[in-house]
Design a protein around this motif. Structure first.
Motif, PDB file in Angstrom:
ATOM      1  N   VAL A  59       1.098   4.296  -2.785  1.00 10.15           N
ATOM      2  CA  VAL A  59       1.012   5.723  -2.485  1.00 10.15           C
ATOM      3  C   VAL A  59       2.196   6.458  -3.099  1.00 10.15           C
ATOM      4  O   VAL A  59       2.049   7.515  -3.730  1.00 10.15           O
ATOM      5  CB  VAL A  59       0.945   5.939  -0.954  1.00 10.15           C
ATOM      6  CG1 VAL A  59       1.073   7.423  -0.621  1.00 10.15           C
ATOM      7  CG2 VAL A  59      -0.349   5.368  -0.404  1.00 10.15           C
TER       8      VAL A  59
ATOM      9  N   LEU B 247       0.826  -1.203   0.000  1.00 12.84           N
ATOM     10  CA  LEU B 247       0.000   0.000   0.000  1.00 12.84           C
ATOM     11  C   LEU B 247       0.864   1.258   0.000  1.00 12.84           C
ATOM     12  O   LEU B 247       0.607   2.203  -0.738  1.00 12.84           O
ATOM     13  CB  LEU B 247      -0.935  -0.015   1.219  1.00 12.84           C
ATOM     14  CG  LEU B 247      -2.092  -1.013   1.100  1.00 12.84           C
ATOM     15  CD1 LEU B 247      -2.874  -1.060   2.415  1.00 12.84           C
ATOM     16  CD2 LEU B 247      -3.012  -0.612  -0.051  1.00 12.84           C
ATOM     17  N   VAL B 248       1.902   1.224   0.841  1.00 13.48           N
ATOM     18  CA  VAL B 248       2.819   2.366   0.862  1.00 13.48           C
ATOM     19  C   VAL B 248       3.403   2.562  -0.530  1.00 13.48           C
ATOM     20  O   VAL B 248       3.493   3.684  -1.050  1.00 13.48           O
ATOM     21  CB  VAL B 248       3.939   2.141   1.906  1.00 13.48           C
ATOM     22  CG1 VAL B 248       4.967   3.255   1.818  1.00 13.48           C
ATOM     23  CG2 VAL B 248       3.338   2.053   3.293  1.00 13.48           C
TER      24      VAL B 248
ATOM     25  N   ALA C 294       1.780   6.739  -6.761  1.00 16.54           N
ATOM     26  CA  ALA C 294       0.786   7.759  -7.096  1.00 16.54           C
ATOM     27  C   ALA C 294       1.388   9.148  -6.964  1.00 16.54           C
ATOM     28  O   ALA C 294       1.161  10.031  -7.810  1.00 16.54           O
ATOM     29  CB  ALA C 294      -0.426   7.612  -6.179  1.00 16.54           C
ATOM     30  N   ALA C 295       2.229   9.322  -5.915  1.00 16.20           N
ATOM     31  CA  ALA C 295       2.885  10.612  -5.733  1.00 16.20           C
ATOM     32  C   ALA C 295       3.784  10.920  -6.917  1.00 16.20           C
ATOM     33  O   ALA C 295       3.831  12.060  -7.402  1.00 16.20           O
ATOM     34  CB  ALA C 295       3.701  10.595  -4.438  1.00 16.20           C
TER      35      ALA C 295
END
Lengths: 529, 631
Positions: B515, B511-512, B518-519
Motif C-alpha cells: 500500500v 500488504l501494508v 502504491a501511495a
C-alpha cells in the motif's frame, strides 16, 4: 749477568718483515738501478711487499685458526720478540687494514699518466724556481724514494699499533713519522707550500713527541716498567703518588691525540693535508689514523684501562671539541683538500666517541669499542683514498690540481661517472645510509652509548647532521652548478682508477652487507694483555 | 614466499585463477602501452569472462558437494612470518564468497561488454579496461580471502581502482576532485579497517576469519565492541553509509559503467559483506550490532531523501544506491535473522541497479552525455530497448510483486519489524519514498513532453550496450523468484543463519508495504505525471527539498567537522614551519656559518701560534684531568 739470547718468531713477524724488507730493498734499488727502470722496480717492489705481507698475514691467521688436531679454534695471539710486539687478534685486523690501504695508497703514488710524471718533485734539493729545478724537470728526474719511504712509515705504523711496551711504541712513532714529514715536503707543484707544510708537521710533531716521551717517563716512574701489562697491574699496587700517574696519562694522551688530529692538537692537519702531495694526503689520512687509533686504544684500554674513570671525561670533552671544530670550520672551506682535512678532524672526533665509551665486554657477535673504531676506519679508508685520488684527476690549465671548490662545479654534467663516485664517497663521509660510513657512525655511536655516554652519542649525531651540509654542498655544486671554465680531467691510468673503483665498491658493499666484516671483527676485537 | 600445497581438488584448486587472470590482464594492458590499443579492450573482456567461467565452475563444484563440505580453504603461500604472527594468503571458497564471486565476475563481464560500446570513442579505452580488470582482481581478493589482513589488500585495491576510475576523465577538474574526495573519505574508513586488524593481531594473534570467529566469544566485551565499531567504520567508508556517505554522489563523475559496476553493484556493497562476514563479532556485541542497524536505517532514509530532489539521473540512482545499501546494512545488523536477506538483497540489487545505471548510460548516450532529467522526457519511443529494460529495473527496485526486489526487500522489512517497530516503520517509509523518486525518474525521463535541447536526436545504443541491458533486465525480473526459496538454506552452513520458511504470499506487513509503495507511485504520478515538468529548476522554500538538493548538507557537515579543523591545523603547521622551524633552522645554519668564518681565523698559518695553541691544549688537558679527579 745473565742475558738471554733474543728470540724471534719469524713466521708471526713475517708481515711486518716483508714490508721492512721491501723498504730496504727499495733503498738498494734506489742506489744501484739506472733511472729509467727504477720507477717500475720501486712500484713493483712496494706492491709486492705490501700484498705479500698481506698474504703472509692471512696465512698466519688461517694457521692460527686451526688447532694441532685440525679442529678450528679461536685465534688467541701471542707476544712476539720478547714482548716488544703483541700479535693478538686486533693486530691482525689493523695490520690487514694497513697493508690493504697502504697498497691502494701507494698505487696512487705511482700515477704519472696524467702529466707524464709522479706528483713528487723532480729534485727535492733544488731550490724552487731555480735553474737546477728546471734542469731536473727537463731531465725527467723523479724521486722514487717515495716508495721505500712509505714502506718504512707503514712498518712503523704496524709496530706502533701492536707494541707491547712504551719503548717500542716510541721508536715506532718516530719510524712512522719521519718518512711522513719527508713525503709531505716533496710536492711537485707549489713546492714552497709543500715544504712549509712539511716543516710545520715536523716541528709540531716533534713537539708532540716530546710530550709523549715525558708522559712515558712519568708512567715508568709510577709503575717501574714500560710494559703495558705491568703498568696495568701497577695501577692497583703502586705506592707512588697518583699525581705522577695522572700527569703521565695526560701527557701520553697529548702525544697520541696529536697523531689522530684531535682538538686542540689539530692545527697541523689542515695545513699539512693541503700542502702535502695529494697521494700522500690520502695515505696519511687513513694509515696514520689507523696506527694512531690502534696505539691509542692499546695504551688506554690495556695499560690504563683500570684508570678509565680518569681519562674518559677528558676524552669526552675533547671529542666534542673535535667534532665541533672539524665540522664547523669545514663549513666555510672553499678548497677541497682543506675541506677534507677538516672532515678528517671531525672523523677523529667521531672515532674518539667510541674510545670514550671503552665498551669492552660485549655479547657474542657484537662490536665493542675497538671493533667499532676498526669498522669506522675501514669505512673511512675506503672513502678517503679514492676521494683524494679523485682530487688528483681534475687539472687546471697549468696542469696542476684544481682543488678550488668552484672548479668542481658542473662536473656531474661533463663526467657523471666520476662525479657519481665522488658523491657516493662524500655521502659515506656524511654517514648516509646504504654507505659504509653510515654503519661506521652507527657502530661508534652505539659503542659510546653502550659505554654509558649516551649524551656524547647524541652530540655526535647532531654534529653529523651539520657535517652532512659540508658534503652535500660539494655534491650540489657538482650536479647543479654551471660547468666551471679552465679545467679538464686528466687521463688517469689504472693506478688511480683501481683504488677509486675498489674504494667505491668497498663503500657500497660495506654499506649494504656489513655483516661479513662485522662477524670477522667480532671474533678479533679483544686485546691480549 | 613459500608456496603452500593445496588440499582442494577439482575446479576449486584453480580458484586463484579467478584473481590471477584479470590481474595479469590489467598488468599487460598497462605495460604494453599503445601496442595494445587496438585489441586491449577485448583482452579485458576475455579476462573477465575467464574469471567468470572459473567462478561458475567453483560454484558448480560447491553445489555438487555435501552441505558440510561447502567450505573449502585453498592455501596459496606464506605471506608474513614473524616470531609473533604467521599469516598465510589463502582463499576461502564458501557459499557466501562464491555468490560474491559470481556477482562480481558475472555482472562484471556484462559491464565489460557494455563498456566496449560505451567507451568506443574514448582515446584511453585500453587504460579504462586495465583499471576495470584491476578492480575485478582486487574485489575478488577482497571477497575470497580467508583473512582480514589479506582482505585489506583487496579492500585497498578496490579503493585504488575506484579512485582511478572516478577520475578517469582527469581533464575534468570536477572528476579529479571527486576522485580525491572518494579516496580521502575512504581513508577514514580504512583507518577503522586497520585498527580492527591491529586489534585482532594484538588480542588474538591472528587475523584469519576462522581464528577470529573462534576467539570472538572469549574476548572481553569492550574489545569485541571496539572491533565491531572499527569494522563498522570501515564498512561506512566503503559502502558510503552515513556519516561517510558524501563521496558517492560525486563519484558519479566517473564513466557510467564504473558507476554501475563499482559504485552500485559490487564495491560499495563490500561493507555489507564485511559485516556479514564478521557475524561472530557482532553476535557478541549488541551495541555494535545496534550501531550497524542505526547506520543502515539512517542511510536508508538519507539516500532516499537525496534521490527525491536530484535532477541528475545518475545522482538519483546514486542516492538510491546509498538507500538500498542502507537496507542491507539494516538487515546485516539485525542478526542471524537478517544476514541471508542482506546478501539476498545485495544480489538482486546488484542486478537491477547495474541494469538501471547502464540504462542511464544508454540514455546519456542518446542525449549527448546530458544527465539532467529536466532535458529528457518522452524517451520511451526514441529508445525502446533502454526503456523496457529500465522499466524492469524500476519494477524490481520499487518492489513490484514478483520482481527481484520485491522478495528481498520484503524480507528485510519483515525482519526489521521483528527486530524493532521503529526499524520496521523506517524500512516501510523508505520503500514508499523509493517508489516515489523512482516513479519521478521514470516519468521525467521516459514520459511527458520532450524537453530536449537543440540538436539532440536520441538514438538507440548499439548491441554491445543493449544486450547487457537485456541480460540484466532478465535477472531483475527473475533473480528474486529464483533465489527466494533457496538462499537461506544455501548460506546456512557458513553463517549459521536461522532457516526461514520461504514466504511466497504477502503477510500483513507485506500488504501494508504494498500500500505504501502504491501511495509513493501515486504521489509521483500526481506531481510529475499529470502536469508538465518545468525545464527550469523551480524555486522552493521547502526545507526538505533544499536539504535534499544539497545532499542533506553532507559536504557542509564534513567541512565544518573535518575539513575546516584540518585546514586550521594545516595552516597552523605551515605557519609554525615557516616562522618558527624554518627561521630556527636558517638561524642555526647562519649561526654555524658565522661561527665558521670567525673560527677559521684561528688557523693563522703561523707555526708559532699553532705551537702555542698546542701548549694551551696541554694545559687544558691537565685542567680536565684534575677537574675529573675532583668530581
Amino acid at each position: 749477568m745473565n742475558i738471554a739470547d733474543p728470540t724471534f718468531e719469524w713466521f708471526a713477524l713475517s708481515p711486518v718483515l716483508a714490508v721492512l724488507a721491501a723498504a730496504c730493498l727499495g733503498v738498494l734499488a734506489e742506489a744501484f738501478l739506472p733511472q729509467k727502470p727504477r720507477y717500475y722496480a720501486q712500484l713493483a717492489l712496494a706492491e709486492i711487499g705490501l700484498l705479500g705481507g698481506f698474504a703472509l698475514l692471512v696465512w698466519n691467521w688461517s694457521a692460527a685458526a686451526v688447532s694441532a688436531s685440525g679442529a678450528p679454534q679461536a685465534v688467541t695471539g701471542a707476544k712476539l720478540a720478547m714482548g716488544a710486539l703483541v700479535f693478538d687478534p686486533p693486530s691482525y685486523l689493523f695490520w690487514g687494514a694497513l697493508l690493504v690501504f697502504g697498497a691502494l695508497a701507494v698505487a696512487v703514488f705511482g700515477e704519472r699518466a696524467m702529466t707524464g710524471a709522479t706528483a713528487f718533485a723532480a729534485s727535492v734539493s733544488a731550490i724552487p724556481g731555480s735553474q737546477a729545478e728546471a734542469d731536473a724537470i727537463a731531465a725527467k728526474r723523479e724521486h722514487t724514494e717515495v716508495f721505500p719511504l712509505a714502506l718504512f712509515s707503514l712498518t712503523g705504523m704496524m709496530v706502533f699499533g701492536s707494541a707491547g711496551d712504551l719503548l717500542t711504541m716510541f721508536v715506532a712513532l718516530e719510524v712512522m713519522s719521519l718518512p711522513l714529514y719527508l713525503l709531505s715536503g716533496m710536492g711537485r707543484r707549489r713546492r714552497l707550500f709543500s715544504q712549509e707544510a712539511a716543516l710545520k708537521y715536523f716541528l709540531l710533531g716533534s713537539f708532540a713527541s716530546a710530550f709523549f716521551l715525558f708522559g712515558m717517563a712519568l708512567l715508568y716512574g709510577y709503575s717501574g716498567s714500560f710494559d703495558f701489562a705491568v703498568i696495568d697491574t701497577s695501577l692497583a699496587t703502586s705506592e707512588m703518588n697518583r699525581g705522577i700517574l695522572l700527569a703521565g696519562l695526560g701527557l701520553m694522551a697529548v702525544g697520541l691525540l696529536f697523531k689522530m688530529g684531535v682538538v686542540p692538537f689539530q692545527s697541523w692537519v689542515p695545513d699539512v693535508y693541503a700542502g702535502a702531495p695529494t697521494p700522500v694526503t690520502g695515505f696519511m689520512a687513513i694509515c696514520t689514523k689507523l696506527a694512531a687509533a690502534a696505539g691509542l686504544a692499546r695504551v688506554f684500554f690495556v695499560a690504563l684501562g683500570g684508570e678509565r674513570w680518569s681519562w674518559q671525561p677528558v676524552f669526552a670533552v675533547l671529542a666534542i671539541a673535535t667534532m665541533a671544530v672539524g665540522v664547523i670550520l669545514a663549513l666555510s672551506q672553499t678548497d677541497l683538500k682543506r675541506l677534507l682535512a677538516y672532515s678528517a678532524i671531525s672523523h677523529a672526533g667521531f672515532l674518539l666517541t667510541a674510545v670514550v665509551g671503552a665498551y669492552q665486554f660485549v655479547p657474542e657477535g657484537q662490536l665493542n669499542s675497538l671493533g667499532a673504531i676498526f669498522y669506522y676506519l675501514v669505512a673511512y679508508g675506503f672513502a678517503t683514498i679514492p676521494a683524494f685520488a679523485i682530487i688528483t684527476t681534475l687539472r687546471d690549465t697549468s696542469g696542476g690540481e684544481a682543488t678550488d671548490l668552484a672548479k668542481w662545479s658542473g662536473l656531474g654534467k661533463s663526467n657523471p661517472l666520476l662525479a657519481g663516485i665522488f658523491s657516493l664517497l662524500l655521502l659515506s663521509f656524511a654517514g648516509i645510509p646504504l654507505t659504509a660510513g653510515f654503519i661506521g657512525k652507527w657502530a661508534v655511536f652505539a659503542a659510546a652509548w653502550q659505554g654509558g655516554f649516551w649524551w656524547l652519542a647524541i652530540t655526535g649525531i647532531g654534529f653529523s647532521l651539520v657535517a652532512a651540509y659540508v658534503y652535500i654542498k660539494v655534491i650540489v655544486a657538482m650536479f647543479f652548478g654551471e660547468p666551471a671554465e679552465g679545467v679538464q680531467l686528466g687521463q688517469a691510468s689504472m693506478l688511480t682508477w683501481l683504488p677509486i673503483s675498489l674504494g667505491a665498491i668497498g663503500t657500497l658493499w660495506l654499506g649494504l652487507f656489513p655483516a661479513q666484516l662485522m662477524d670477522l671483527i667480532a671474533q678479533a676485537q679483544v686485546f691480549v694483555k | 614466499m613459500i608456496l603452500l600445497e593445496t588440499m582442494a581438488a577439482g575446479a576449486i584448486s584453480y580458484a586463484w585463477l579467478m584473481i590471477a587472470v584479470p590481474a595479469v590482464s590489467a598488468a599487460l594492458l598497462l605495460l604494453l602501452g599503445k601496442a595494445a590499443d587496438a585489441w586491449g579492450h577485448w583482452l579485458g573482456v576475455l579476462a573477465a569472462l575467464a574469471s567468470f567461467a572459473v567462478a561458475v565452475a567453483c560454484f558448480g563444484q560447491l553445489l555438487a558437494s555435501a552441505e558440510s563440505a561447502r567450505e573449502v580453504t585453498v592455501p596459496l603461500f606464506t605471506w608474513i612470518t614473524t616470531p609473533t604472527w604467521h599469516i598465510d594468503a589463502a582463499l576461502l571458497i564458501d557459499p557466501l564468497s562464491i555468490l560474491f564471486a559470481l556477482l562480481i565476475t558475472g555482472v562484471g563481464s556484462v559491464i565489460h561488454i557494455y563498456s566496449v560500446g560505451y567507451m568506443a570513442h574514448d582515446e584511453r579505452k585500453r587504460r579504462f579496461f586495465a583499471f576495470l580488470n584491476l578492480f575485478v582482481a582486487a574485489m575478488l581478493i577482497l571477497v575470497l580471502s580467508d583473512n582480514y589482513l589479506v582482505l585489506f589488500v583487496g579492500w585497498e585495491g578496490v579503493g585504488l581502482a575506484s579512485y582511478l576510475l572516478i577520475g578517469f576523465w582527469q581533464h575534468k577538474p570536477s572528476a579529479a576532485a571527486a576522485a580525491k574526495k572518494a579516496f580521502v573519505m575512504n581513508r577514514v574508513g580504512d583507518l577503522g579497517m586497520t585498527m580492527s586488524v591491529f586489534t585482532m593481531l594484538a588480542l588474538i594473534g591472528s587475523s584469519s576469519f576462522a581464528d577470529v570467529n573462534a576467539a570472538a566469544a572469549k574476548l572481553p566485551w569492550g574489545w569485541v565492541t571496539a572491533i565491531g565499531f572499527f569494522l563498522l567504520l570501515g564498512a561506512c567508508g566503503k559502502s558510503a553509509q552515513v556519516p561517510l556517505q558524501a563521496w558517492l554522489l560525486d563519484a558519479m563523475e566517473g564513466p557510467t559503467p564504473v558507476s554501475a559496476l563499482i559504485h552500485a553493484a559490487t564495491m560499495v556493497t563490500a561493507g555489507v559483506y564485511l559485516v556479514v562476514r564478521s557475524h561472530a563479532i557482532y553476535a557478541e556485541t549488541e551495541a555494535a550490532a545496534l550501531a550497524v542497524c542505526v547506520v543502515g536505517a539512517v542511510t536508508l532514509l538519507v539516500g532516499a531523501w537525496i534521490g527525491c530532489s536530484k535532477d541528475d539521473i545518475k545522482k538519483v540512482l546514486a542516492g538510491s544506491t546509498m538507500s538500498q545499501i542502507g537496507y542491507m546494512m539494516l538487515a546485516a545488523g539485525i542478526g542471524p535473522a537478517g544476514w541471508a536477506f542482506a546478501i539476498f538483497h545485495l544480489l538482486t540489487h546488484g542486478f537491477f541497479k547495474a541494469n538501471m545505471f547502464l540504462g542511464a548510460g544508454s540514455v546519456m548516450h542518446a542525449m549527448g552525455d546530458d544527465v539532467n532529467m529536466r532535458n529528457f522526457g518522452a524517451l520511451r519511443k526514441a529508445i525502446p530497448i533502454t526503456f523496457w529494460t529500465f522499466a524492469m529495473g524500476y519494477l524490481a527496485i520499487i518492489g513490484f510483486p514478483g520482481f527481484a526486489g520485491y522478495f528481498s526487500k520484503d524480507h528485510i522489512i519483515e525482519a526489521a519489524f521483528e527486530h524493532g517497530p521503529a526499524f520496521g516503520i523506517i524500512a516501510i517509509l523508505g520503500a514508499g519514498v523509493t517508489a516515489f523518486y523512482m516513479t519521478r525518474l521514470m516519468l521525467m525521463t521516459y514520459f511527458g513532453e520532450a524537453r530536449w535541447e537543440k540538436d539532440i536526436h536520441p538514438h538507440e545504443s548499439p548491441l554491445t550496450m543493449t544486450v547487457p541491458l537485456m541480460i540484466l533486465a532478465a535477472f531483475s525480473v527473475i533473480a528474486g523468484f529464483l533465489m527466494n526459496g533457496w538462499i537461506s538454506g544455501w548460506l546456512n552452513p557458513g553463517l549459521g543463519v536461522a532457516e526461514h520458511e520461504a514466504e511466497w504470499l504477502p503477510t500483513p506487513v507485506g500488504l501494508v508495504t504494498l500500500v505504501v509503495i502504491a501511495a509513493g507511485v501515486f504521489l509521483g504520478w500526481q506531481l510529475f505525471g499529470k502536469k508538465p515538468v518545468p525545464k527550469e529548476v523551480p524555486d522552493t522554500s521547502n526545507p526538505l527539498v533544499i536539504a535534499g538538493r544539497n545532499d542533506v548538507f553532507g559536504d557542509a557537515v564534513n567541512s565544518a567537522l573535518a575539513v575546516k579543523p584540518t585546514m586550521l591545523l594545516a595552516d597552523t603547521t605551515v605557519a609554525n614551519d615557516t616562522w618558527i622551524i624554518d627561521r630556527g633552522v636558517d638561524g642555526l645554519a647562519t649561526g654555524f656559518l658565522e661561527l665558521s668564518r670567525v673560527g677559521r681565523k684561528v688557523q693563522t698559518g703561523q707555526v708559532r701560534s699553532y705551537a702555542l695553541f698546542m701548549a694551551v691544549g696541554v694545559f687544558l688537558v691537565g685542567v680536565l684531568v684534575i677537574v675529573g679527579q675532583l668530581g
